[in-house]
Design a protein around this motif. Structure first.
Motif, mmCIF file in Angstrom:
data_model
loop_
_atom_site.group_PDB
_atom_site.id
_atom_site.type_symbol
_atom_site.label_atom_id
_atom_site.label_comp_id
_atom_site.label_asym_id
_atom_site.label_seq_id
_atom_site.Cartn_x
_atom_site.Cartn_y
_atom_site.Cartn_z
ATOM 1 N N THR A 132 38.768 31.748 44.446
ATOM 2 C CA THR A 132 40.087 31.645 43.812
ATOM 3 C C THR A 132 40.284 32.704 42.734
ATOM 4 O O THR A 132 41.281 33.442 42.729
ATOM 5 C CB THR A 132 40.277 30.247 43.202
ATOM 6 N N ILE A 133 39.329 32.791 41.835
ATOM 7 C CA ILE A 133 39.488 33.694 40.686
ATOM 8 C C ILE A 133 39.343 35.153 41.103
ATOM 9 O O ILE A 133 40.101 36.015 40.653
ATOM 10 C CB ILE A 133 38.482 33.324 39.577
ATOM 11 N N SER A 191 40.059 36.414 43.935
ATOM 12 C CA SER A 191 41.262 36.795 44.684
ATOM 13 C C SER A 191 42.381 37.183 43.726
ATOM 14 O O SER A 191 43.113 38.156 43.953
ATOM 15 C CB SER A 191 41.717 35.647 45.586
ATOM 16 N N TYR A 192 42.541 36.419 42.651
ATOM 17 C CA TYR A 192 43.547 36.746 41.642
ATOM 18 C C TYR A 192 43.227 38.087 40.983
ATOM 19 O O TYR A 192 44.113 38.931 40.795
ATOM 20 C CB TYR A 192 43.611 35.641 40.588
ATOM 21 N N LYS A 202 44.124 41.049 43.159
ATOM 22 C CA LYS A 202 45.545 41.415 43.121
ATOM 23 C C LYS A 202 45.866 42.212 41.867
ATOM 24 O O LYS A 202 46.641 43.172 41.904
ATOM 25 C CB LYS A 202 46.407 40.153 43.191
ATOM 26 N N ARG A 203 45.276 41.809 40.746
ATOM 27 C CA ARG A 203 45.482 42.559 39.508
ATOM 28 C C ARG A 203 44.960 43.983 39.639
ATOM 29 O O ARG A 203 45.600 44.942 39.182
ATOM 30 C CB ARG A 203 44.756 41.864 38.353
ATOM 31 N N THR A 246 41.825 44.118 47.255
ATOM 32 C CA THR A 246 42.139 42.969 48.104
ATOM 33 C C THR A 246 41.259 42.950 49.350
ATOM 34 O O THR A 246 40.738 41.904 49.742
ATOM 35 C CB THR A 246 43.624 43.001 48.507
#
Length: 417
Positions: A71-72, A74-75, A78-79, A349
């Motif tokens: 989860t983290i 993946s975020y 994107k950043r 990504t």
């Protein structure tokens, strides 16, 4: 012939070493690999014996950590593909590793460990994907020819594998001498060393190198048949491999009636062959279609697992470990750079998507081993993960054809296929 091969390897290795930032990247990759090799082999001992978790509780705990990492990271991916520089994100991830493993040295409460694992070590899990993505950006910034990318990235992967040839033994020695408290503090120190190396030896990726203003939608990539096929194959092979890693010691000692020494030899053979094989595979990747190499890697994994079904003595596994080294050299080497080329506009990504897929596969493997080994014997488990690897190969053969066709059609445009 041998002399020419040696000259070729030496010249290519010196070429890689001279690429700006790569000596520092090699060091950081080795440090992260060494840190992970200190903890991963002893995670079940920590959870069950040290923290007092049940087998099911430990499986849930590992799943919580894996979900946090997916989860983290993946975020963060994107950043990294939109606004924030990879260097800054790697600093944050490495700092999280320092904090998380320091807390693990002292915490023994299940809830506290789970929260730390999800949030803090979940953030730390983004370090390696971002490092790999940064390496690809560094190659582009240095104007390295695209056809050299598979070889260079395989050398890069080799440093991570190299750390695992010595890491588990060092981790075992630390565990015996200073316990889990000292072991985790050593892992935290490794992350601190990586953090300092990133801060002082790496440069920010210029804003012009970031090609996207909007975060990429992962779903639109996964819907593409060839990308889905590759991720499904990687997922299945990762699941099979993790079950195999847990099953092998039990199979050798309880089914083949071997000794702990047999187990030690079996796990020591592959790393000795992986390092030179990664160099050779990297050279081959600059001369032939990478899609074919990936297929060879998956076929080798299937052959390795299949042959394990027929062994009757521990020593018969020794030579088979060369096949294990060969498949890791391919699937653990050029596979990431191969997948990165599927999404060239979003390297963070792409790298994180691939690593998260294999991470989830490994977590599923841990859970399957725990539950299935209670209702069947260790020999039958080999049949199960042989089938998993074979299905992964079929995904590539039948659903990966579109990518093979596209890579051939675009060979003049993208030379590293």
């Amino acid at each position: 012939m041998k002399k020419n091969l040696w000259v070729n390897v030496r010249e290519k290795s010196l070429f890689v070493w001279r690429i700006p930032s790569f000596p520092a990247l090699f060091l950081i990759n080795f440090i992260f690999g060494l840190s992970s090799s200190f903890f991963a082999p002893f995670s079940s001992i920590f959870g069950i014996d040290e923290a007092g978790m049940s087998n099911i509780g430990f499986g849930v705990f590992m799943t919580i950590m894996a979900i946090g990492g997916v989860t983290i990271s993946s975020y963060i991916a994107k950043r990294s593909d939109t606004r924030t520089s990879r260097k800054k994100l790697m600093i944050i991830a490495a700092a999280a590793g320092v904090i998380g493993y320091t807390l693990f040295a002292f915490l023994r409460n299940y809830l506290a460990l789970s929260l730390t694992g999800f949030f803090v070590l979940g953030t730390a899990g983004a370090a390696v994907p971002q490092l790999w993505a940064y390496a690809r950006d560094a190659l582009k910034q240095a104007n390295i020819p695209a056809e050299q990318t598979p070889f260079i990235m395989n050398i890069f992967r080799m440093f991570f594998a190299l750390s695992w040839t010595v890491g588990p033994a060092l981790g075992s020695a630390l565990l015996i001498s200073v316990g889990f408290k000292g072991l985790f503090l050593s892992v935290a120190a490794g992350n601190l060393m990586a953090l300092l190396t990133i801060v002082f030896l790496l440069k920010d990726v210029p804003r012009g190198q970031v090609s996207m203003k909007k975060a990429p939608a992962v779903g639109k990539y996964v819907k593409k048949v060839h990308i889905f096929a590759f991720l499904a194959a990687a997922f299945l092979l990762s699941t099979a491999t993790s079950i195999h890693m847990l099953n092998m010691p039990q199979f050798v000692t309880k089914v083949l009636h071997g000794t702990e020494m047999d187990v030690g030899i079996i796990f020591s053979v592959p790393p000795m062959f992986e390092v030179p094989m990664m160099i050779i595979v990297g050279i081959l990747a600059t001369k032939m279609d990478n899609a074919k190499l990936i297929l060879i890697g998956f076929a080798t994994a299937c052959s390795y697992f299949l042959l394990l079904n027929f062994v009757t003595e521990p020593w018969q596994i020794y030579p088979l470990q060369v096949l294990s080294a060969a498949q890791v050299s391919i699937t653990g080497g050029i596979a990431i750079s191969y997948f990165q080329d599927f999404i060239p506009e979003a390297q963070g990504t792409a790298t994180t998507l691939y690593m998260n897929t294999t991470s989830i596969g490994s977590t599923l493997g841990y859970l399957l081993f725990g539950f299935i080994s209670q209702v069947t014997n260790y020999g039958s488990l080999i049949i199960m993960y042989t089938v998993l690897a074979a299905v992964g190969l079929l995904f590539l053969v039948f659903l990966g054809k579109e990518k093979v066709k596209n890579s051939k059609a675009s060979k003049t445009k993208v030379q590293n296929f």
